[in-house]
Enzyme design. Structure first.
Site, PDB file in Angstrom:
ATOM      1  N   HIS A 251       9.587  18.321  24.395  1.00 46.28           N
ATOM      2  CA  HIS A 251      10.210  19.604  24.058  1.00 46.28           C
ATOM      3  C   HIS A 251      10.459  20.335  25.369  1.00 46.28           C
ATOM      4  O   HIS A 251      10.049  21.471  25.563  1.00 46.28           O
ATOM      5  CB  HIS A 251       9.324  20.414  23.093  1.00 46.28           C
ATOM      6  CG  HIS A 251      10.105  21.005  21.969  1.00 46.28           C
ATOM      7  ND1 HIS A 251       9.873  22.244  21.450  1.00 46.28           N
ATOM      8  CD2 HIS A 251      11.145  20.510  21.267  1.00 46.28           C
ATOM      9  CE1 HIS A 251      10.736  22.491  20.469  1.00 46.28           C
ATOM     10  NE2 HIS A 251      11.511  21.457  20.345  1.00 46.28           N
TER      11      HIS A 251
ATOM     12  N   HIS B 223      20.404  13.379  21.927  1.00 48.06           N
ATOM     13  CA  HIS B 223      19.049  13.612  21.428  1.00 48.06           C
ATOM     14  C   HIS B 223      18.793  12.866  20.124  1.00 48.06           C
ATOM     15  O   HIS B 223      17.723  12.290  19.923  1.00 48.06           O
ATOM     16  CB  HIS B 223      18.848  15.115  21.224  1.00 48.06           C
ATOM     17  CG  HIS B 223      17.460  15.482  20.826  1.00 48.06           C
ATOM     18  ND1 HIS B 223      16.429  15.531  21.726  1.00 48.06           N
ATOM     19  CD2 HIS B 223      16.931  15.797  19.616  1.00 48.06           C
ATOM     20  CE1 HIS B 223      15.311  15.866  21.092  1.00 48.06           C
ATOM     21  NE2 HIS B 223      15.589  16.031  19.817  1.00 48.06           N
TER      22      HIS B 223
END
Lengths: 84, 792
Positions: B109, B58
């Site tokens: 998200h 990430h």
């Protein structure tokens, strides 16, 4: 008529914006001496007749699966109150 | 404080054999070995926490970096002439003229929104808005491209309402209009919904701020919300550094946001920028303080000294490693000169924002973090922030790709007996328009405040969201996000270009000149060579496409591992395009106007037999073949025509053709304001050599429908002829009939659909699944906002 009380609180490590807002408001309104506030919720489940172990179990399940969001909340207690 | 057994650097040097839970923190053996090599000793627990989060997929983009480089390499001078800040900062910044600049970015998200739909989506908005603030800009709007599983799947029933109310709950509270996005249903997103969030902000050139810790002796400050145990996830294994048995055994991986705290943070930051009180600033998102300290330090002088016990905590039981990894929301870190410290504190106290001075910028080239005076981190910040592992993951074209592409809709079983009579064609239009993906999304978009701030010129369901930036001149921006993942599945290279082309076309259709691109690349596991191929192809397609269209990628986000039990999502490279308006009053709306009765309807572009991957094929349950042909030169010319027509006031409505083809575009233009239309497809069928069904349902690209007064027809067709672009008069706007009528060479000669009937079918689909109420409707199990406050 007996009532089952379910108390739910935000998990301790999770931010509680409502509690924070209240904590900030208290001293502004002259209530001093409180260093923190966390706000939860209480449910009153009314039962017709006797609270059997079965009904209590059902309330516990409802508390864990429906009345609370298990990802961010804890069921603190499931209790029976005779007179409200 | 003394309940921890603090693992200091000194301790690490003398106890080289201590086992650390690096594998539990997601590090590979060779990655851990590299950390040991970099430090020349074993890392401390705190250092391990920092490296593990910063070297995660990430934060480090370790699988995608080698491919993402193309966005920086495939650029021309034309593309960078307006670019003030490119990829690598919190968000790209583009010059808008008149001293204004605009910054925008999309992020994902996805996983948090699956675990906790309301808070996951809410904090997605919060995070992307802080990226915009940290560039020195005032956020002015948000958009949300969303993807869910099959509309009737229980998973979608659980996730969608929470996500939608989370986006509304956070964005509306911030006072930011939500001006568009997408909602797509497809079973591939079951258990892997995609919640992408875009934010856009504006700033004056002189207000631009970067994430750099410059100036030795300058002070480092953390401000905003306190640091708690939220979003730590894997860090719980570091509990081995704790003696305390009473602390929670498992830290939650989700965060709860507080939009009102963020609103204060926005205003507070803008005052800091306006008074020039900060030298550098960074928002705290993923990887929290680890990320902010190491990025600020390595982008600036290279050194920083921090005392971690100065961090204000919400939960005093947190260990140093947990503090470094916490993803508590609504926090910012800034660098302030000692001279400005007092003025900084005054701004904090004015806005009632908590802050704590953590340390200072040094010239040592080391990031030193102390705990109560003992050194627990001593690293070169570049090794944490920028020199993470880079993988050249193997990739290859899936063996099944050829079979998939050979399976065209026309040749398939599902593609037989296509509608050909008036009755069948009319029925197919109603079926198409009431299908989940084409149906009215206002049940969702009505939960978002689209007009707060008074600068929204267009919003969903128009082609682009349009926001006025300068109230004096009308200077503004148009934004669109798009991706047809079915196309990308059939051909990732072409699919990414088609996503780009559609967003570009949408922006131009509203009348804005496309300027910049932000992308959110949602894919499955990069460890699967076939997924990695999809990813590599999509980036190559997008980079090539941007070069051809002459607009740069200014930033974005990669979301990998969107798969469950070996089943990956379709490759979903969501592309956002931003365009510029000299004056938003010139925008072109998408619907036929009631006062426009009798205006001519023109089709721009060429229609081919392109039904593979189409919405009609989806109705029949088919996905195979080749996506529509990409023609970026045609997109560019079409864009110029639409922009000029808007600027010169020639057209009164325009709508791009994409999912569902011509008939869907026409229906949407009529449904927008309930104004009917009449067209004939005879000339189209003859000119392009297609049958009636193809003319109506094919999804050929680089097409748009426009409506214009008859007095402008000659000027308009002169312009299209001069550019050699096909334009064909199909019919007229009919404000009297109250329906859509299509004539052509088919059995029956024409079919008509009443707008009342069509609207009923079109607008019933979503509310029927999620409750008839609008905002504040039923909240299903498990997605209940913790702080909804309904229970007094």
């Amino acid at each position: 008529m007996p009532t089952i009380l379910v108390e739910v609180m935000p998990k301790p490590e999770i931010l509680d914006p409502q509690g924070k807002a209240i904590a900030n408001a208290l001293p502004h309104l002259g209530f001093t001496g409180f260093s923190g506030v966390r706000q939860g919720k209480r449910f009153e489940l009314t039962v017709e007749g006797e609270v059997t172990e079965e009904i209590l179990d059902s309330a516990r399940t409802a508390a864990a699966e429906m009345l609370s969001n298990p990802v961010i909340e804890d069921v603190v207690s499931v209790t029976v109150a005779e007179d409200l | 404080m003394s309940t921890f057994n603090i693992d200091t650097v000194e301790n690490a040097s003398t106890t080289p054999d201590t086992e650390l839970p690096w594998a539990e923190l997601g590090l590979k053996q060779d990655e851990y070995s590299r950390i040991v090599e970099i430090l020349g000793r074993r890392p401390t627990a705190a250092e391990l926490a920092m490296y593990s989060v910063m070297w995660s997929e990430h934060c480090s983009y370790k699988s995608s970096k080698v491919h993402l480089r193309q966005f920086g390499e495939k650029v021309t001078e034309e593309m960078t002439k307006d670019l003030m800040v490119g990829i690598g900062e919190n968000a790209g910044v583009t010059d808008l003229g008149d001293g204004w600049a605009v910054t925008f970015k999309i992020e994902s998200h996805n996983h948090p929104s699956y675990v906790e739909p309301y808070q996951g989506a809410a904090t997605g908005i919060g995070g992307i808005v802080r990226d915009i603030i940290s560039m020195g800009a005032r956020p002015v709007a948000v958009m949300d491209p969303l993807r869910f599983g099959d509309i009737d799947h229980p998973d979608t029933q659980r996730v969608l309402p929470g996500v939608v109310s989370g986006i509304g709950g956070y964005g509306n509270s911030l006072g930011l209009p939500n001006i568009g996005g997408e909602v797509v249903f497809d079973s591939v997103y079951q258990q892997n919904p995609l919640v992408n969030a875009l934010a856009v902000g504006v700033l004056k050139h002189e207000d631009l701020r970067l994430a750099r810790a410059d100036g030795v002796g300058n002070k480092v400050v953390l401000f905003g919300a306190r640091t708690g145990g939220d979003g730590i996830g894997g860090a719980s294994v570091l509990a081995s550094e704790s003696f305390d048995d009473t602390k929670p055994s498992k830290r939650p991986a989700v965060q709860v946001g507080d939009p009102f705290a963020e609103k204060v943070l926005i205003e507070c930051c803008l005052e800091l920028f306006g008074s020039e009180l900060v030298e550098g600033i960074q928002d705290l998102g993923a990887a929290g303080i680890s990320c902010a300290t190491s990025e600020l330090a390595s982008n600036g002088e290279g050194g920083m000294h921090v005392e971690l016990t100065n961090v204000l905590l919400r939960d005093p039981t947190l260990t140093p490693g947990e503090i470094l990894m916490s993803e508590s929301q609504e926090r910012m870190m800034a660098v302030v000169t000692p001279q400005n410290a007092e003025a900084f504190e005054a701004v904090m106290s004015k806005w009632d924002v908590e802050y704590s001075w953590l340390g200072e910028v040094t010239g040592t080239g080391r990031l030193i973090i102390e705990w109560d005076g003992e050194t627990i981190v001593d690293v070169d910040p570049r090794t944490v922030a920028h020199d993470g592992p880079v993988y050249e993951r193997p990739y290859h074209r899936p063996a099944w790709q050829d079979d998939l592409q050979a399976d065209s809709f026309r040749a398939s079983e599902e593609g037989q007996h296509l509608p050909s009579t008036a009755e069948e064609l009319g029925g197919a239009v109603v079926e198409l328009m009431s299908s989940p993906n084409m149906a009215d999304k206002s049940w969702i978009t009505d939960q978002y405040d689209r007009f707060v701030g008074g600068n929204t010129a267009l919003s969903a369901p128009d082609d682009s969201g349009v926001i006025r930036v300068d109230e004096e001149t009308g200077l503004g921006v148009g934004l669109a996000t798009d991706c047809n993942a079915r196309y990308a599945y059939l051909d990732p290279y072409a699919g990414a270009q088609l996503a780009l082309a559609e967003a570009y076309r949408n922006v131009a259709t509203a009348g804005a000149v496309p300027m910049a691109v932000s992308d959110c690349l949602n894919f499955g596991s990069p460890e699967d060579p076939e997924i990695m191929w999809q990813f590599a192809e999509a980036i190559r397609g997008l980079a090539d496409g941007c070069q051809t269209l002459g607009i740069p990628v200014t930033g974005g986000n990669v979301s990998l591992y969107n798969q469950t039990a070996g089943r990956a999502i379709h490759p979903t490279p969501v592309v956002g395009v931003l365009g510029r308006f000299d004056d938003v009053a010139r925008r072109t709306p998408s619907g036929f106007q009631r006062w426009a009765d009798g205006q001519a309807i023109y089709l721009l572009g060429t229609t081919r037999d392109e039904l593979d991957g189409s919405e009609f094929a989806r109705l029949r349950g088919h996905l195979g073949g080749h996506p529509p042909q990409v023609d970026l030169a045609a997109e560019k010319t079409l864009g110029e025509i639409l922009i000029n027509a808007s600027r010169d006031g020639m057209i009164d409505a325009a709508h791009d053709l994409s999912e569902g083809g011509l008939v869907a575009g026409l229906a949407e233009m009529s449904l927008r304001f309930g104004v009917g239309s009449r067209i004939s497809v005879d000339a189209l069928c003859e000119r392009d050599g297609v049958d009636v069904f193809t003319a109506l349902f094919s999804e050929s690209q680089a097409r748009a429908l426009v409506a214009l007064p008859r007095s402008e027809e000659l000027r308009f067709t002169d312009m299209t002829t001069a550019r050699g672009f096909p334009a064909l008069r199909l019919g007229v706007v009919d404000a009297v009939s109250g329906g859509i009528e299509v004539a052509g060479d088919f059995d029956g000669g024409s079919f008509g659909i009443g707008l009342d009937e069509l609207k009923e079918a079109w607008s019933a689909t979503i509310p029927a699944r999620f409750g008839a109420g609008s905002a504040g409707g039923e909240t299903p199990l498990g997605s209940r906002p913790a702080d909804a406050g309904h229970h007094a």
